[in-house]
Motif scaffolding. Structure first.
Motif, PDB file in Angstrom:
ATOM      1  N   GLU A 251       0.802  -1.216   0.000  1.00 48.52           N
ATOM      2  CA  GLU A 251       0.000   0.000   0.000  1.00 48.52           C
ATOM      3  C   GLU A 251       0.835   1.267   0.000  1.00 48.52           C
ATOM      4  O   GLU A 251       0.297   2.367  -0.145  1.00 48.52           O
ATOM      5  CB  GLU A 251      -0.947   0.002   1.207  1.00 48.52           C
ATOM      6  N   THR A 252       2.150   1.158   0.182  1.00 49.44           N
ATOM      7  CA  THR A 252       3.009   2.336   0.147  1.00 49.44           C
ATOM      8  C   THR A 252       2.946   2.960  -1.244  1.00 49.44           C
ATOM      9  O   THR A 252       3.140   2.268  -2.251  1.00 49.44           O
ATOM     10  CB  THR A 252       4.461   1.956   0.479  1.00 49.44           C
ATOM     11  N   ALA A 253       2.683   4.260  -1.297  1.00 49.25           N
ATOM     12  CA  ALA A 253       2.417   4.940  -2.571  1.00 49.25           C
ATOM     13  C   ALA A 253       3.502   4.689  -3.616  1.00 49.25           C
ATOM     14  O   ALA A 253       3.198   4.400  -4.779  1.00 49.25           O
ATOM     15  CB  ALA A 253       2.243   6.434  -2.329  1.00 49.25           C
ATOM     16  N   GLY A 254       4.759   4.785  -3.208  1.00 50.96           N
ATOM     17  CA  GLY A 254       5.849   4.592  -4.164  1.00 50.96           C
ATOM     18  C   GLY A 254       5.892   3.185  -4.727  1.00 50.96           C
ATOM     19  O   GLY A 254       6.080   2.991  -5.933  1.00 50.96           O
ATOM     20  N   GLN A 255       5.710   2.201  -3.857  1.00 57.57           N
ATOM     21  CA  GLN A 255       5.725   0.808  -4.311  1.00 57.57           C
ATOM     22  C   GLN A 255       4.539   0.499  -5.205  1.00 57.57           C
ATOM     23  O   GLN A 255       4.663  -0.216  -6.205  1.00 57.57           O
ATOM     24  CB  GLN A 255       5.729  -0.132  -3.100  1.00 57.57           C
ATOM     25  N   VAL A 256       3.367   1.034  -4.845  1.00 55.45           N
ATOM     26  CA  VAL A 256       2.172   0.830  -5.669  1.00 55.45           C
ATOM     27  C   VAL A 256       2.386   1.431  -7.056  1.00 55.45           C
ATOM     28  O   VAL A 256       2.049   0.815  -8.074  1.00 55.45           O
ATOM     29  CB  VAL A 256       0.932   1.443  -4.983  1.00 55.45           C
ATOM     30  N   ALA A 257       2.951   2.636  -7.104  1.00 55.30           N
ATOM     31  CA  ALA A 257       3.227   3.282  -8.393  1.00 55.30           C
ATOM     32  C   ALA A 257       4.191   2.441  -9.225  1.00 55.30           C
ATOM     33  O   ALA A 257       4.041   2.340 -10.453  1.00 55.30           O
ATOM     34  CB  ALA A 257       3.796   4.678  -8.161  1.00 55.30           C
ATOM     35  N   ASN A 258       5.161   1.823  -8.569  1.00 60.08           N
ATOM     36  CA  ASN A 258       6.091   0.951  -9.290  1.00 60.08           C
ATOM     37  C   ASN A 258       5.367  -0.218  -9.936  1.00 60.08           C
ATOM     38  O   ASN A 258       5.657  -0.600 -11.080  1.00 60.08           O
ATOM     39  CB  ASN A 258       7.172   0.425  -8.345  1.00 60.08           C
ATOM     40  N   TYR A 259       4.406  -0.791  -9.204  1.00 62.19           N
ATOM     41  CA  TYR A 259       3.674  -1.934  -9.744  1.00 62.19           C
ATOM     42  C   TYR A 259       2.805  -1.534 -10.929  1.00 62.19           C
ATOM     43  O   TYR A 259       2.590  -2.322 -11.855  1.00 62.19           O
ATOM     44  CB  TYR A 259       2.852  -2.615  -8.653  1.00 62.19           C
ATOM     45  N   ARG A 260       2.285  -0.312 -10.903  1.00 61.71           N
ATOM     46  CA  ARG A 260       1.523   0.151 -12.066  1.00 61.71           C
ATOM     47  C   ARG A 260       2.447   0.224 -13.278  1.00 61.71           C
ATOM     48  O   ARG A 260       2.075  -0.172 -14.396  1.00 61.71           O
ATOM     49  CB  ARG A 260       0.902   1.514 -11.774  1.00 61.71           C
ATOM     50  N   GLU A 261       3.657   0.706 -13.080  1.00 66.42           N
ATOM     51  CA  GLU A 261       4.625   0.756 -14.175  1.00 66.42           C
ATOM     52  C   GLU A 261       5.002  -0.659 -14.634  1.00 66.42           C
ATOM     53  O   GLU A 261       5.167  -0.911 -15.831  1.00 66.42           O
ATOM     54  CB  GLU A 261       5.874   1.514 -13.734  1.00 66.42           C
ATOM     55  N   HIS A 262       5.125  -1.581 -13.667  1.00 67.28           N
ATOM     56  CA  HIS A 262       5.445  -2.969 -14.018  1.00 67.28           C
ATOM     57  C   HIS A 262       4.343  -3.567 -14.891  1.00 67.28           C
ATOM     58  O   HIS A 262       4.623  -4.298 -15.848  1.00 67.28           O
ATOM     59  CB  HIS A 262       5.616  -3.819 -12.760  1.00 67.28           C
ATOM     60  N   LEU A 266       4.485  -5.093 -18.656  1.00 67.02           N
ATOM     61  CA  LEU A 266       3.955  -6.405 -19.033  1.00 67.02           C
ATOM     62  C   LEU A 266       3.039  -6.278 -20.251  1.00 67.02           C
ATOM     63  O   LEU A 266       3.076  -7.119 -21.162  1.00 67.02           O
ATOM     64  CB  LEU A 266       3.185  -7.021 -17.865  1.00 67.02           C
ATOM     65  N   MET A 267       2.214  -5.235 -20.263  1.00 61.07           N
ATOM     66  CA  MET A 267       1.308  -5.022 -21.396  1.00 61.07           C
ATOM     67  C   MET A 267       2.107  -4.792 -22.677  1.00 61.07           C
ATOM     68  O   MET A 267       1.784  -5.350 -23.737  1.00 61.07           O
ATOM     69  CB  MET A 267       0.409  -3.814 -21.114  1.00 61.07           C
ATOM     70  N   ARG A 268       3.162  -3.981 -22.588  1.00 63.16           N
ATOM     71  CA  ARG A 268       3.980  -3.697 -23.777  1.00 63.16           C
ATOM     72  C   ARG A 268       4.702  -4.949 -24.279  1.00 63.16           C
ATOM     73  O   ARG A 268       4.932  -5.101 -25.475  1.00 63.16           O
ATOM     74  CB  ARG A 268       5.000  -2.598 -23.462  1.00 63.16           C
ATOM     75  N   SER A 269       5.053  -5.846 -23.357  1.00 60.06           N
ATOM     76  CA  SER A 269       5.794  -7.051 -23.716  1.00 60.06           C
ATOM     77  C   SER A 269       4.893  -8.162 -24.241  1.00 60.06           C
ATOM     78  O   SER A 269       5.383  -9.171 -24.763  1.00 60.06           O
ATOM     79  CB  SER A 269       6.576  -7.570 -22.500  1.00 60.06           C
ATOM     80  N   SER A 270       3.586  -7.995 -24.089  1.00 57.14           N
ATOM     81  CA  SER A 270       2.638  -9.055 -24.418  1.00 57.14           C
ATOM     82  C   SER A 270       2.062  -8.904 -25.820  1.00 57.14           C
ATOM     83  O   SER A 270       2.176  -7.851 -26.458  1.00 57.14           O
ATOM     84  CB  SER A 270       1.499  -9.057 -23.396  1.00 57.14           C
TER      85      SER A 270
END
Length: 290
Positions: A251-262, A266-270
């Motif tokens: 739930e930490t804002a920075g980590q959550v933002a990282n997962y959105r980028e991840h 994944l979408m770009r690689s698929s």
């Protein structure tokens, strides 16, 4: 672990606002608890969204901070009432545990869910026969009665893609590894049904399905299953990472933002949606042919 007893979002939003008000007023938990004549632990649980907030306690806090009659006070009371509402999944407690109760609660309140799965298919796109075969193989300790309840929960969760009372349909953006469409679950007949279902459901306007192919170098976070819950208020998005031990929350804002980028990576690689459907159709008609 205590079971989730009601909607999560209203409690989290209320708790965060109450904590902000207290800190802006320069008060400690002890100061405020003494002024309201309630226990410090009760006030702490309210701020950390543990349990359902009581209308009386919230009313007293509104008065203490001089918010009576304000728009903010009305919002606090709406959140408090919403937090006490019994959702459909409440009747399945404690069958759903290991963090699944919180996962289902978040899922019921999210506007968009972005998932990545390996080596099984996204839960919300599974057919019952596939889900049953997974449970029988991977969690054989469930009694027949427990298994039926778990299948009911899965069925009700899937309905959110078609209809939600008082809310728009859930939007699902799913990336699944190619291994998941080739992994035999149950029988070839079950896989044919499942893959046909994937093709059909992926054409819904609120569903986007992509396959991360074997030919692609695996991006970061592509080695475990996880879900990104996105909410209408654009605040407090949450990530759940699934392990054998249950779900872990981020739930930490920075980590959550990282997962959105991840997930964007994944979408770009698929494969694109149309390429994904063609691949699924090919696997169904070759690997799992009659």
């Amino acid at each position: 672990m205590t079971s989730v007893q009601g909607p999560v979002r209203p409690r989290k939003l209320l708790g965060a606002e109450l904590r902000r008000l207290r800190e802006e007023a320069g008060l400690t938990l002890e100061d405020l608890a003494e002024a309201l004549m309630i226990s410090k632990s009760k006030l702490s649980r309210l701020e950390t969204a543990q349990g359902s907030p009581a209308l009386r306690d919230v009313r007293d806090l509104i008065r203490h901070f001089g918010l009576e009659g304000s728009v903010k006070a009305e919002q606090f009371m709406r959140w408090t009432r919403a937090a006490s509402k019994k959702e459909w999944w409440h009747s399945y407690l404690p069958t759903i545990k290991g963090g699944l109760d919180l996962h289902v609660a978040m899922e019921a309140e999210a506007a968009v869910i972005r998932v990545y799965t390996i080596p099984v298919l996204p839960v919300l796109l599974q057919v019952t026969a596939y889900t049953r075969a997974l449970y029988e193989r991977m969690e054989p300790w469930h009694s027949p009665a427990e298994l039926e309840k778990l299948l009911e929960v899965r069925h009700k969760r899937r309905l959110a893609l078609d209809y939600r009372d008082g809310m728009p349909r859930l939007k699902l953006v799913a990336v699944t590894h190619e291994s998941s469409i080739r992994q035999l679950v149950g029988s070839p007949a079950i896989m044919r049904e499942q893959l046909s279902h994937l093709i059909e459901r992926s054409t819904l306007p609120n569903v986007e399905l992509r396959v991360l192919p074997f030919a692609q170098t695996p991006p970061f976070t592509s080695t475990c299953m996880w879900a990104y819950f996105e909410f209408d208020d654009s605040e407090g998005d949450v990530v759940h990472v699934e392990t054998h031990a249950g779900f872990g929350s981020i739930e930490t804002a920075g980590q959550v933002a990282n997962y959105r980028e991840h997930h964007d990576e994944l979408m770009r690689s698929s494969l694109g949606p149309d390429e994904t459907r063609r691949l699924i159709e090919s696997v169904r008609d070759t690997a799992f042919a009659d």
